[in-house]
Design an enzyme around this catalytic site. Structure first.
Site, PDB file in Angstrom:
ATOM      1  N   LEU A   9       0.859  -1.186   0.000  1.00 48.25           N
ATOM      2  CA  LEU A   9       0.000   0.000   0.000  1.00 48.25           C
ATOM      3  C   LEU A   9       0.890   1.229   0.000  1.00 48.25           C
ATOM      4  CD1 LEU A   9      -2.682  -1.078   2.649  1.00 48.25           C
ATOM      5  CD2 LEU A   9      -2.820  -1.275   0.154  1.00 48.25           C
ATOM      6  N   GLY A  10       1.191   1.757  -1.167  1.00 54.36           N
ATOM      7  CA  GLY A  10       2.042   2.933  -1.293  1.00 54.36           C
ATOM      8  C   GLY A  10       3.332   2.618  -2.028  1.00 54.36           C
ATOM      9  N   VAL A  14       9.737   5.176   0.592  1.00 54.56           N
ATOM     10  CA  VAL A  14       9.974   3.939   1.339  1.00 54.56           C
ATOM     11  C   VAL A  14       9.458   2.740   0.568  1.00 54.56           C
ATOM     12  CG1 VAL A  14       9.488   2.695   3.476  1.00 54.56           C
ATOM     13  CG2 VAL A  14       9.968   5.144   3.549  1.00 54.56           C
ATOM     14  N   GLY A  15       8.273   2.860  -0.038  1.00 55.53           N
ATOM     15  CA  GLY A  15       7.745   1.753  -0.830  1.00 55.53           C
ATOM     16  C   GLY A  15       8.678   1.361  -1.957  1.00 55.53           C
ATOM     17  N   LYS A 105       4.272   5.299  12.193  1.00 52.66           N
ATOM     18  CA  LYS A 105       4.402   5.629  13.628  1.00 52.66           C
ATOM     19  C   LYS A 105       3.176   6.360  14.149  1.00 52.66           C
ATOM     20  CE  LYS A 105       6.839   9.869  12.503  1.00 52.66           C
ATOM     21  NZ  LYS A 105       6.851   9.622  11.050  1.00 52.66           N
ATOM     22  N   VAL A 132       9.824   3.304  14.240  1.00 54.25           N
ATOM     23  CA  VAL A 132      10.677   4.036  15.180  1.00 54.25           C
ATOM     24  C   VAL A 132      12.133   3.912  14.744  1.00 54.25           C
ATOM     25  CG1 VAL A 132      11.458   4.261  17.567  1.00 54.25           C
ATOM     26  CG2 VAL A 132       9.094   3.607  17.095  1.00 54.25           C
ATOM     27  N   GLY A 134      13.858   4.373  12.003  1.00 51.75           N
ATOM     28  CA  GLY A 134      14.278   3.919  10.682  1.00 51.75           C
ATOM     29  C   GLY A 134      14.935   2.561  10.650  1.00 51.75           C
ATOM     30  N   GLY A 187      15.990  19.106   2.245  1.00 45.64           N
ATOM     31  CA  GLY A 187      14.996  18.049   2.294  1.00 45.64           C
ATOM     32  C   GLY A 187      14.942  17.305   3.611  1.00 45.64           C
ATOM     33  N   LYS A 205       6.888   8.316  18.624  1.00 41.02           N
ATOM     34  CA  LYS A 205       7.841   7.204  18.717  1.00 41.02           C
ATOM     35  C   LYS A 205       8.065   6.783  20.161  1.00 41.02           C
ATOM     36  CE  LYS A 205      10.057   8.778  14.473  1.00 41.02           C
ATOM     37  NZ  LYS A 205      11.209   9.497  13.886  1.00 41.02           N
TER      38      LYS A 205
END
Length: 428
Positions: A9-10, A14-15, A105, A132, A134, A187, A205
């Site tokens: 989903l996404g 990260v996906g 999170k 939490v 990474g 960024g 977190k």
């Protein structure tokens, strides 16, 4: 075993990292679990969008139910972010017997107990290591590696944006607004940085870590939060002069089964390992009655570090599938939540006062501390040519929060105190 099919989903940063790692580590996954992973379907907002990875169009969908209701998909990975829609999709997936891996999170801090209860009911796994810090396996460490110990304190730098800002202010003597603008240009900070700089991201977190560390149903509202937007370069300079670095710390403590959790800028002794954690890196310091002190350090965000944690959770789900033990690792708080009162929360404190520059003022200041039974570690007065008022720096010994509130209230009412410039907790 046949390939384990995964729905995603996404397909943001990260996906994309998850797809890269899954496709590049099939042999490793096979050797560890006896099965391979196959990403069968991916929810995206726009199928026609150009992407940095090659994904065949038949795997993409703009309809979440193509993932949730697909009977061939065993595991759903949620990396779409947000709360309400993500919660709905996860609960619907669990209802259909699908295991969940998430990096969300916000969702786990607010609705983790509900989601984990549903997972337990359905015999499904819900793993959320990436929510939490990474790429740091701190959740796995608390749930597995330190499960035989009694955790008394969890203290950490769990937000890379604020740590970058604090590091630049310390190393370059720069002002907060200037460094924030630089972080946004690079960024590291969002256009609206409120969640990071006001401590809300770290609070979510710490809610998760507090639940796992203390086995109590901690709520986000239980966390006392103060961000870094009022930290000045002068505060940091004074701290450095006295041997401290300013860091935004999440601090969770348990004593006699009473807990307190806070997020706040903190003066950390330069000899403490957390003081040397710089830039966008994260670190979590864990105190256990048996193990003593341990520290977990690494990248707190980013495509591949976060995706690494997600794929590690995927491997864990596959192992459980092979052993037939899914749904047995869920969060099950067995302790009543007891929050510390102000009288039970204790720490050293750094206080910077601007006061009238005349005889007898220092005696009046120290008398206030004595009245409230707060002992002092050091009292320093520094000349400041740019400030017509005298500057007094005080570092207390351990003092309870109730007493400190009374001290500060009394200072606020004193004519000789021009302003309470800064107050920080002291650690290390």
């Amino acid at each position: 075993m046949k390939p384990i099919k995964v729905g995603l989903l996404g397909l943001g940063t990260v996906g994309t990292g998850v797809v890269r790692i899954v496709e590049g580590s099939q042999q490793d996954v096979l050797s560890q679990t006896g099965a391979s992973l196959e990403i069968a379907k991916i929810l995206v907002q726009d199928k026609s969008k150009a992407r940095s990875i090659a994904v065949t169009s038949d795997k993409l969908t703009e309809n979440a139910w193509d993932v949730i209701e697909n009977p061939e998909i065993d595991i759903v990975v949620e990396v779409m972010g947000g709360i309400d829609l993500a919660k709905k999709y996860i609960l619907e997936s669990l209802e259909r017997g699908k295991h969940i891996v998430t990096a969300n999170k916000d969702l786990m801090a607010l609705h983790g107990p509900e989601i984990l209860a549903k997972a337990s009911e359905k015999g499904c796994d819900v793993l959320y290591e990436a929510s939490v810090a990474g790429g740091i396996p701190i959740i796995r460490a608390l749930v597995e590696g330190l499960s035989s110990d009694r955790i008394t304190k969890i203290m950490g730098i769990v937000n890379g944006t604020t740590n970058y800002i604090m590091t630049k202010m310390s190393q370059e003597g720069a002002a907060y607004d200037d460094v924030l603008k630089e972080a946004q240009d690079l960024g590291y900070a969002e256009a609206d940085p409120t969640s990071d700089v006001e401590g809300f991201d770290a609070a979510r977190k710490m809610t998760i870590l507090g639940r796992l560390g203390f086995h109590a149903n901690v709520d986000l509202s239980d966390v006392s939060v103060r961000g870094i937007s009022q930290v000045t370069k002068e505060d940091i300079a004074y701290g450095k002069r006295l041997g401290y670095e300013v860091k935004l710390l999440g601090i969770a403590e348990s004593q006699d089964d009473h807990i307190s959790i806070s997020v706040q800028p903190t003066m950390v002794k330069q000899s403490h390992p957390l003081a040397s954690v710089n830039g966008v890196f994260n670190a979590v310091y864990v105190y256990g009655e048996a193990v003593g002190e341990t520290m977990f350090y690494g990248p707190g965000a980013g495509e591949l570090p976060t995706a690494t944690s997600i794929v590690a959770d995927l491997v864990a789900v596959v192992r459980n599938l092979k052993l037939g033990i899914n749904g047995r690792r869920g969060f099950a708080p067995y302790k009543e939540k007891k929050l510390k009162s102000d009288e039970q929360i204790s720490s050293k404190n750094f206080i910077l006062l601007h006061v009238e520059d005349k005889a007898g003022v220092l005696a009046q200041i120290t008398q206030v501390f004595a009245e409230h039974e707060v002992s002092l570690e050091s009292v320093l007065q520094h000349p400041n040519k740019t400030n017509p008022k005298a500057e007094i720096i005080i570092i207390t010994h351990d003092a309870n929060q109730a007493a400190m509130k009374k001290v500060l209230k009394q200072f606020d009412a004193m004519d000789v105190v021009h302003s309470i410039k800064s107050v920080y907790r002291v650690e290390g």
